[in-house]
Design an enzyme around this catalytic site. Structure first.
Site, PDB file in Angstrom:
ATOM      1  N   LYS A  27      19.211  39.634  -4.685  1.00 29.36           N
ATOM      2  CA  LYS A  27      18.304  38.688  -5.340  1.00 29.36           C
ATOM      3  C   LYS A  27      16.831  38.989  -5.020  1.00 29.36           C
ATOM      4  CE  LYS A  27      17.673  34.203  -3.993  1.00 29.36           C
ATOM      5  NZ  LYS A  27      18.073  32.824  -3.789  1.00 29.36           N
ATOM      6  N   ASP A  82      23.003  36.254  -2.830  1.00 29.02           N
ATOM      7  CA  ASP A  82      22.165  37.211  -2.100  1.00 29.02           C
ATOM      8  C   ASP A  82      22.857  37.578  -0.793  1.00 29.02           C
ATOM      9  OD1 ASP A  82      21.589  35.150  -0.225  1.00 29.02           O
ATOM     10  OD2 ASP A  82      19.863  34.513  -1.412  1.00 29.02           O
ATOM     11  N   ARG A 128      13.221  37.043  -5.597  1.00 27.11           N
ATOM     12  CA  ARG A 128      12.632  35.779  -6.074  1.00 27.11           C
ATOM     13  C   ARG A 128      11.198  36.022  -6.527  1.00 27.11           C
ATOM     14  NH1 ARG A 128      13.463  30.541  -6.216  1.00 27.11           N
ATOM     15  NH2 ARG A 128      15.443  30.519  -5.112  1.00 27.11           N
ATOM     16  N   ASP A 135      26.627  29.402  -1.940  1.00 29.64           N
ATOM     17  CA  ASP A 135      25.266  29.507  -1.397  1.00 29.64           C
ATOM     18  C   ASP A 135      25.032  28.355  -0.429  1.00 29.64           C
ATOM     19  OD1 ASP A 135      22.768  30.592  -1.031  1.00 29.64           O
ATOM     20  OD2 ASP A 135      22.115  30.378  -3.100  1.00 29.64           O
ATOM     21  N   HIS A 184      18.919  27.012   6.352  1.00 29.33           N
ATOM     22  CA  HIS A 184      18.716  28.215   5.522  1.00 29.33           C
ATOM     23  C   HIS A 184      18.797  29.483   6.378  1.00 29.33           C
ATOM     24  CE1 HIS A 184      17.481  30.750   2.344  1.00 29.33           C
ATOM     25  NE2 HIS A 184      16.349  31.071   2.924  1.00 29.33           N
ATOM     26  N   ASP A 213       0.815  -1.227   0.000  1.00 30.49           N
ATOM     27  CA  ASP A 213       0.000   0.000   0.000  1.00 30.49           C
ATOM     28  C   ASP A 213       0.847   1.275   0.000  1.00 30.49           C
ATOM     29  OD1 ASP A 213       1.024   0.009   2.525  1.00 30.49           O
ATOM     30  OD2 ASP A 213      -0.897  -0.072   3.571  1.00 30.49           O
TER      31      ASP A 213
HETATM   32  C1  R5P Z   1      17.463  30.878  -0.930  1.00 28.38           C
HETATM   33  O1  R5P Z   1      17.546  32.039  -0.527  1.00 28.38           O
HETATM   34  C2  R5P Z   1      18.619  29.935  -0.863  1.00 28.38           C
HETATM   35  O2  R5P Z   1      19.696  30.508  -0.200  1.00 28.38           O
HETATM   36  C3  R5P Z   1      19.069  29.480  -2.238  1.00 28.38           C
HETATM   37  O3  R5P Z   1      19.593  30.585  -2.939  1.00 28.38           O
HETATM   38  C4  R5P Z   1      17.952  28.896  -3.013  1.00 28.38           C
HETATM   39  O4  R5P Z   1      17.196  28.034  -2.232  1.00 28.38           O
HETATM   40  C5  R5P Z   1      18.456  28.165  -4.234  1.00 28.38           C
HETATM   41  O5  R5P Z   1      17.358  27.626  -4.921  1.00 28.38           O
HETATM   42  P1  R5P Z   1      17.406  27.448  -6.491  1.00 28.38           P
HETATM   43  O6  R5P Z   1      18.626  26.654  -6.827  1.00 28.38           O
HETATM   44  O7  R5P Z   1      16.137  26.721  -6.801  1.00 28.38           O
HETATM   45  O8  R5P Z   1      17.422  28.813  -7.108  1.00 28.38           O
END
Ligand code: R5P
Length: 264
Positions: A168, A144, A170, A194, A107, A20
């Site tokens: 940055k 960022d 988003r 990052d 994060h 399942d």
């Molecule tokens: C967001 O602020 C994180 O620090 C990364 O920059 C982000 O999660 C990266 O995601 P992606 O590769 O989808 O742009």
């Protein structure tokens, strides 16, 4: 890797899936403390973690949960009306089965406050300098402002070069706008840093802002590399991608285990 860093035995875990779709784990334990290690990269990984914690709690005195990568941590607030704070929901669930949590470069560090048990973070960013080749006049850039400390950590461990960051904005989970920094990138080796590469949109858009760099290296703590992210980075002109093993991928050139072992 973490068990060998700690000099402790590795418990054999059996994983099963029923017809399942439900999963079941089995882990016989002999020690007083269990260190449950789970990078929660998927919903199934979350379920397996909760099961492992429950199995461990019934056999040991102390359960420590290590989240090398904590899934859902980026949804650490309700960005639109009606949304959950997913990180809080996950943190609450994870807290029920453990005495303590250790996580690597979340994060945002405030994610620790969402747990109902003590939570500490480990910084593995500095290790990302290790696989880099000899660099010419390097510039360490974060896409960022939030990731500038990671870029500084890599630059400091590397021991040369400058740091800077982009701005940055988003627009969606796959569409980001990046405004260039004032730093001169012409004929320089650029290292982008990052916390996570998920779809690769952030990094590939950042690379488009570079003007005439010599070589471009992309580094991150958590190389999620979902879908076609690796191809996207290659198309953008990346020379190499490096990450840690908080998420095991082909680009996982260094291990976060020594830093986690030190915290434990
Ligand atoms: C967001 O602020 C994180 O620090 C990364 O920059 C982000 O999660 C990266 O995601 P992606 O590769 O989808 O742009």
């Amino acid at each position: 890797m973490l068990a060998s860093e700690l000099g402790e035995p590795l418990a054999p875990v059996e994983y099963d899936r029923f017809a399942d779709g439900e999963t079941l784990v089995r882990v016989p334990l002999r020690d007083d403390r269990a260190v449950v290690v789970a990078s929660t990269v998927s919903d199934t990984a979350h379920i397996e973690l909760l099961q492992l914690q429950d199995a461990a709690a019934s056999q040991t005195e102390e359960v420590i949960t290590v989240l090398p990568y904590m899934g859902y941590a980026r949804q650490d607030e309700a960005f639109e009306a009606g949304q959950p704070v997913s990180a809080r929901a996950m943190a609450r669930a994870i807290s029920t089965g453990t005495d303590r949590v250790v996580t690597v470069n979340p994060h945002e560090d405030v994610v620790c406050d969402l747990f109902d048990v003590p939570c500490t973070t480990v910084d593995a960013a500095g290790r990302l300098a290790e696989p880099l080749p000899a660099l010419d006049d390097p510039l360490f850039l974060s896409p960022d402002a939030g990731a500038i400390e990671l870029a500084k950590a890599v630059q400091e461990t590397y021991g040369a070069g400058e740091t800077d960051f982009f701005e940055k904005i988003r627009h969606s989970d796959t569409k980001v706008e990046i405004r260039p920094s004032d730093a001169d990138t012409a004929d320089r080796d650029v290292v982008l840093v990052d916390d996570i590469i998920a779809t690769g949109s952030t990094m590939s858009t950042a690379i488009e802002q570079l003007s005439g760099p010599a070589r471009v290296f992309v580094t991150c703590v958590h190389p999620m590399l979902a879908g076609a992210a690796r191809t996207k980075l290659a198309t953008a002109g990346v020379d190499s991608v490096y990450g840690t093993d908080t998420i095991e991928r082909a680009v996982s050139a260094v291990s976060a285990a020594p830093a986690i072992a030190e915290e434990l």
